[in-house]
Scaffold this motif. Structure first.
Motif, PDB file in Angstrom:
ATOM      1  N   LEU A 207      -8.873  -5.077  -2.784  1.00  0.00           N
ATOM      2  CA  LEU A 207      -8.462  -4.229  -1.758  1.00  0.00           C
ATOM      3  C   LEU A 207      -9.387  -2.997  -0.811  1.00  0.00           C
ATOM      4  O   LEU A 207      -9.523  -2.767   0.187  1.00  0.00           O
ATOM      5  N   THR A 208     -11.265  -2.767  -2.162  1.00  0.00           N
ATOM      6  CA  THR A 208     -12.028  -2.571  -1.354  1.00  0.00           C
ATOM      7  C   THR A 208     -12.955  -3.098  -0.559  1.00  0.00           C
ATOM      8  O   THR A 208     -13.240  -2.610   0.855  1.00  0.00           O
ATOM      9  N   ALA A 209     -12.596  -4.458  -0.783  1.00  0.00           N
ATOM     10  CA  ALA A 209     -13.013  -5.504   0.900  1.00  0.00           C
ATOM     11  C   ALA A 209     -11.620  -5.521   1.611  1.00  0.00           C
ATOM     12  O   ALA A 209     -12.318  -5.490   2.945  1.00  0.00           O
ATOM     13  N   LEU A 210     -10.925  -4.936   1.894  1.00  0.00           N
ATOM     14  CA  LEU A 210      -9.946  -4.616   2.872  1.00  0.00           C
ATOM     15  C   LEU A 210     -10.142  -3.741   3.069  1.00  0.00           C
ATOM     16  O   LEU A 210      -9.323  -2.238   4.258  1.00  0.00           O
ATOM     17  N   ARG A 211     -10.549  -2.226   2.094  1.00  0.00           N
ATOM     18  CA  ARG A 211     -11.232  -1.206   3.045  1.00  0.00           C
ATOM     19  C   ARG A 211      -9.535  -0.189   3.203  1.00  0.00           C
ATOM     20  O   ARG A 211      -9.553   0.247   3.745  1.00  0.00           O
ATOM     21  N   GLU A 212      -9.494  -0.823   1.943  1.00  0.00           N
ATOM     22  CA  GLU A 212      -7.952  -0.449   1.121  1.00  0.00           C
ATOM     23  C   GLU A 212      -7.831   0.466   0.111  1.00  0.00           C
ATOM     24  O   GLU A 212      -8.902  -0.014  -0.425  1.00  0.00           O
ATOM     25  N   ARG A 213      -7.083   1.339  -0.449  1.00  0.00           N
ATOM     26  CA  ARG A 213      -6.880   2.057  -1.520  1.00  0.00           C
ATOM     27  C   ARG A 213      -5.413   2.220  -2.042  1.00  0.00           C
ATOM     28  O   ARG A 213      -4.651   2.091  -0.955  1.00  0.00           O
TER      29      ARG A 213
ATOM     30  N   LEU B  27       0.548  -0.826  -0.526  1.00  0.00           N
ATOM     31  CA  LEU B  27       0.398  -0.464  -0.017  1.00  0.00           C
ATOM     32  C   LEU B  27       0.946   1.625  -0.219  1.00  0.00           C
ATOM     33  O   LEU B  27       0.378   2.565  -0.718  1.00  0.00           O
ATOM     34  N   ALA B  28       1.841   1.429   0.165  1.00  0.00           N
ATOM     35  CA  ALA B  28       2.995   2.106   0.777  1.00  0.00           C
ATOM     36  C   ALA B  28       3.615   2.792  -0.423  1.00  0.00           C
ATOM     37  O   ALA B  28       4.583   3.769  -0.609  1.00  0.00           O
TER      38      ALA B  28
END
Length: 302
Positions: A216-222, A195-196
């Motif tokens: 990624l959305t399922a992990l609440r990440e972008r 993610l970084a």
């Protein structure tokens, strides 16, 4: 009786010319495609307008645009011509002597997987068969099969219209490509590192790599996409010597230079997907198309 009289007024060649005109939307290009003179095609268009009671194609700049009535005719016309072609074709398809051109739609990833083995097969078994390759978004490839502009589409199509048929070629999963020196020797690609880092996104006319974004959305990440491009072939070259990450279908990374680049699994679950061949159900009696489909399927592991 009236129906028979109407049919007598229609020359099958007019339908072939109409199909070319709707596809090319240009009289000169349609004439070149059909090996006819431009006046002959213009005369045929005039007859078609009279028969159908519609302008069919109206001038717009240097080309022509179809009327709503013409757009309604695209799919049934392609289906009718395909059925006539199948009806008139010889009972047995002979690959060694056949002369035919097929139009295939696929991404450059699909082309890299499908074409090398297929071309070798065609040169050995059916040297008279030619291929025209096009590419586009998933939606445009399926639309091409529906309207008859494309014989076979190869790709990933989560939603399949009812009038289309498909057969799986292989199951595929995702992998990440990094510069080998961008990770320390004992480090793994974990989610915080993923993610970084900036990312390269392969995107074709706005379709994006939806499966990765959904995961990624399922992990609440972008993730941050630093470069978005439609060209598969150049993407790996962008990774070398940078901190970029490319997340793509793994088969496309089989020939990567392992000296400078590193292929690793993604640090989160991205569902695998099925790569399929797609054709229209109206082509079911087309022996040549069935033969070509079989050869593509047989070469799927090569």
């Amino acid at each position: 009786m009236q129906r028979m009289n109407d049919l007598r007024r229609i020359d099958l060649n007019l339908l072939v010319i109409l199909d070319a005109l709707l596809s090319e939307q240009h009289v000169t290009r349609a004439a070149e495609r059909l090996h006819l003179s431009q006046p002959a095609v213009s005369h045929a268009l005039a007859r078609l307008r009279d028969l159908l009671g519609d302008p069919l194609l109206v001038r717009a700049g240097a080309g022509l645009i179809p009327t709503p009535r013409a757009l309604e005719l695209v799919a049934p016309l392609a289906e009718a011509l395909a059925q006539v072609q199948a009806m008139l074709a010889p009972n047995a398809f002979e690959p060694a002597t056949a002369r035919r051109t097929f139009r295939l739609a696929m991404s450059d990833y699909g082309a890299a997987i499908v074409l090398p083995g297929l071309i070798r097969t065609l040169r050995q078994e059916a040297p008279g068969i030619d291929l025209q390759i096009s590419h586009g978004s998933r939606e445009s490839m399926l639309e091409g099969v529906i309207n008859g502009d494309v014989d076979i589409a190869a790709g990933v199509f989560p939603e399949m219209p009812n009038e289309l048929r498909s057969t799986p070629l292989f199951e595929e999963h995702y992998a990440c490509l990094l510069d080998r020196n961008s990770l320390t020797a004992d480090a793994a690609l974990d989610l915080p590192t993923y993610l970084a880092r900036p990312h390269v996104l392969l995107e074709m006319r706005g379709s994006g790599t939806l499966e990765i974004e959904r995961a990624l959305t399922a992990l609440r990440e972008r993730r941050r996409v630093a470069i978005s491009l439609p060209h598969w072939s150049v993407a790996p070259a962008l990774i070398s010597g940078t901190d970029l990450i490319l997340t793509v279908a793994s088969r496309g990374l089989r020939d990567i230079d392992q000296q400078s680049l590193l292929v690793v699994p993604p640090p989160f679950l991205i569902p695998s997907f099925t790569f399929v061949l797609v054709w229209h159900k109206r082509r079911g009696a087309d022996q040549a198309l069935n033969w070509l489909n079989e050869r593509i399927v047989q070469g799927r592991h090569h």
